[in-house]
Design a protein around this motif. Structure first.
Motif, PDB file in Angstrom:
ATOM      1  N   THR A 276       0.854  -1.184   0.000  1.00  0.00           N
ATOM      2  CA  THR A 276       0.000   0.000   0.000  1.00  0.00           C
ATOM      3  C   THR A 276       0.895   1.242   0.000  1.00  0.00           C
ATOM      4  N   PRO A 277       0.632   2.196  -0.892  1.00  0.00           N
ATOM      5  CA  PRO A 277       1.471   3.403  -0.913  1.00  0.00           C
ATOM      6  C   PRO A 277       1.360   4.213   0.380  1.00  0.00           C
ATOM      7  N   PHE A 278       2.454   4.869   0.722  1.00  0.00           N
ATOM      8  CA  PHE A 278       2.482   5.854   1.793  1.00  0.00           C
ATOM      9  C   PHE A 278       2.000   7.181   1.199  1.00  0.00           C
ATOM     10  N   HIS A 279       1.464   8.072   2.033  1.00  0.00           N
ATOM     11  CA  HIS A 279       1.043   9.394   1.583  1.00  0.00           C
ATOM     12  C   HIS A 279       1.652  10.456   2.492  1.00  0.00           C
ATOM     13  N   GLY A 280       1.948  11.610   1.914  1.00  0.00           N
ATOM     14  CA  GLY A 280       2.527  12.688   2.707  1.00  0.00           C
ATOM     15  C   GLY A 280       2.533  13.996   1.945  1.00  0.00           C
ATOM     16  N   GLU A 281       3.517  14.842   2.265  1.00  0.00           N
ATOM     17  CA  GLU A 281       3.609  16.162   1.656  1.00  0.00           C
ATOM     18  C   GLU A 281       5.044  16.479   1.256  1.00  0.00           C
ATOM     19  N   ILE A 282       5.151  17.260   0.178  1.00  0.00           N
ATOM     20  CA  ILE A 282       6.452  17.736  -0.282  1.00  0.00           C
ATOM     21  C   ILE A 282       6.297  19.196  -0.685  1.00  0.00           C
ATOM     22  N   SER A 283       7.300  20.002  -0.463  1.00  0.00           N
ATOM     23  CA  SER A 283       7.422  21.412  -0.839  1.00  0.00           C
ATOM     24  C   SER A 283       6.701  22.327   0.134  1.00  0.00           C
ATOM     25  N   ALA A 284       6.971  23.597  -0.002  1.00  0.00           N
ATOM     26  CA  ALA A 284       6.346  24.616   0.844  1.00  0.00           C
ATOM     27  C   ALA A 284       4.847  24.704   0.562  1.00  0.00           C
ATOM     28  N   ASP A 285       4.445  24.311  -0.636  1.00  0.00           N
ATOM     29  CA  ASP A 285       3.023  24.325  -1.007  1.00  0.00           C
ATOM     30  C   ASP A 285       2.264  23.116  -0.463  1.00  0.00           C
ATOM     31  N   LYS A 286       2.990  22.214   0.204  1.00  0.00           N
ATOM     32  CA  LYS A 286       2.414  20.993   0.776  1.00  0.00           C
ATOM     33  C   LYS A 286       1.708  20.147  -0.281  1.00  0.00           C
TER      34      LYS A 286
ATOM     35  N   LYS B 275       2.866  10.602  -3.024  1.00  0.00           N
ATOM     36  CA  LYS B 275       2.546   9.196  -2.796  1.00  0.00           C
ATOM     37  C   LYS B 275       3.828   8.412  -3.067  1.00  0.00           C
ATOM     38  N   VAL B 276       4.210   7.544  -2.134  1.00  0.00           N
ATOM     39  CA  VAL B 276       5.440   6.764  -2.273  1.00  0.00           C
ATOM     40  C   VAL B 276       5.100   5.293  -2.052  1.00  0.00           C
ATOM     41  N   GLU B 277       5.499   4.469  -2.991  1.00  0.00           N
ATOM     42  CA  GLU B 277       5.322   3.029  -2.801  1.00  0.00           C
ATOM     43  C   GLU B 277       6.684   2.341  -2.924  1.00  0.00           C
ATOM     44  N   ILE B 278       7.075   1.665  -1.858  1.00  0.00           N
ATOM     45  CA  ILE B 278       8.279   0.837  -1.894  1.00  0.00           C
ATOM     46  C   ILE B 278       7.815  -0.546  -2.330  1.00  0.00           C
ATOM     47  N   GLN B 279       8.196  -0.931  -3.538  1.00  0.00           N
ATOM     48  CA  GLN B 279       7.721  -2.178  -4.119  1.00  0.00           C
ATOM     49  C   GLN B 279       8.636  -3.353  -3.814  1.00  0.00           C
ATOM     50  N   LYS B 280       9.866  -3.043  -3.442  1.00  0.00           N
ATOM     51  CA  LYS B 280      10.828  -4.101  -3.137  1.00  0.00           C
ATOM     52  C   LYS B 280      11.723  -3.642  -2.001  1.00  0.00           C
ATOM     53  N   ALA B 281      11.888  -4.509  -1.005  1.00  0.00           N
ATOM     54  CA  ALA B 281      12.792  -4.237   0.117  1.00  0.00           C
ATOM     55  C   ALA B 281      13.522  -5.541   0.419  1.00  0.00           C
ATOM     56  N   VAL B 282      14.807  -5.567   0.136  1.00  0.00           N
ATOM     57  CA  VAL B 282      15.608  -6.779   0.281  1.00  0.00           C
ATOM     58  C   VAL B 282      16.681  -6.549   1.337  1.00  0.00           C
TER      59      VAL B 282
END
Length: 175
Positions: free
Chosen positions: A38-48, A52-59
């Motif tokens: 499931t993707p993570f959600h958050g904010e980027i930049s001064a404009d907020k 959306k970030v999805e880590i599809q592989k973690a080894v």
């Protein structure tokens, strides 16, 4: 002389390749990092702007078990970019008001391919809060907080994403 050179090379490569003192090297945090697909959600930049970030592989790195190699994608305002990078776990703490829980901290670094204005690096900290006894059914709150800088050096944004919605990200403790 040859034996001395070989000895020095092996000694330096062994000492620089050593793991850190992270106490939970036997645990597997990959499901938490991938947030169960499931993707993570958050904010980027001064404009907020929403990210959306999805880590599809973690080894997990077998030679350095506190390190995970990751890949996935980020998406901001319809622009999607792949990334790859690593997460290195560094510390573990007990939660004072929840004796069955722990906080685990890590550093992350992720690189996007390309060289344009909207390609760059993510760097920062990861915070995981979960039960001390990790099972297949364990869940955790996971928060990433850091910076995104583009390769030309013209953009530099604060960024965070999580698998929950914090009421005030500045109050989330990072080590």
């Amino acid at each position: 002389m040859k034996k001395l050179i070989v000895f020095l090379i092996l000694t330096f490569s062994w000492s620089f390749g050593q793991s850190n003192n992270f106490p939970l090297k036997h645990e597997d945090f990959s499901a938490f990092l991938m947030n169960y697909a499931t993707p993570f959600h958050g904010e980027i930049s001064a404009d907020k702007a929403v990210i959306k970030v999805e880590i599809q592989k973690a080894v997990k790195n077998q030679g350095k078990p506190e390190q995970y190699f990751i890949s996935g994608y980020s998406e901001v305002e319809g622009t999607k970019s792949d990334f790859s990078g690593e997460i290195t776990f560094t510390q573990r703490f007990n939660v004072s008001n929840a004796p069955d829980e722990m906080l685990v901290f890590a550093d992350f670094a992720m690189k996007e391919p390309g060289s344009g204005e909207h390609s760059g690096n993510f760097r920062g900290k990861v915070r995981i809060q979960t039960f001390k006894k990790i099972t297949v059914d364990s869940r955790a709150t996971v928060t990433f907080k850091g910076k995104w800088k583009n390769y030309p050096g013209t953009l530099d944004f604060d960024v965070w994403w999580a698998n929950f919605v914090p009421t005030d990200i500045s109050r989330v403790v990072f080590k």
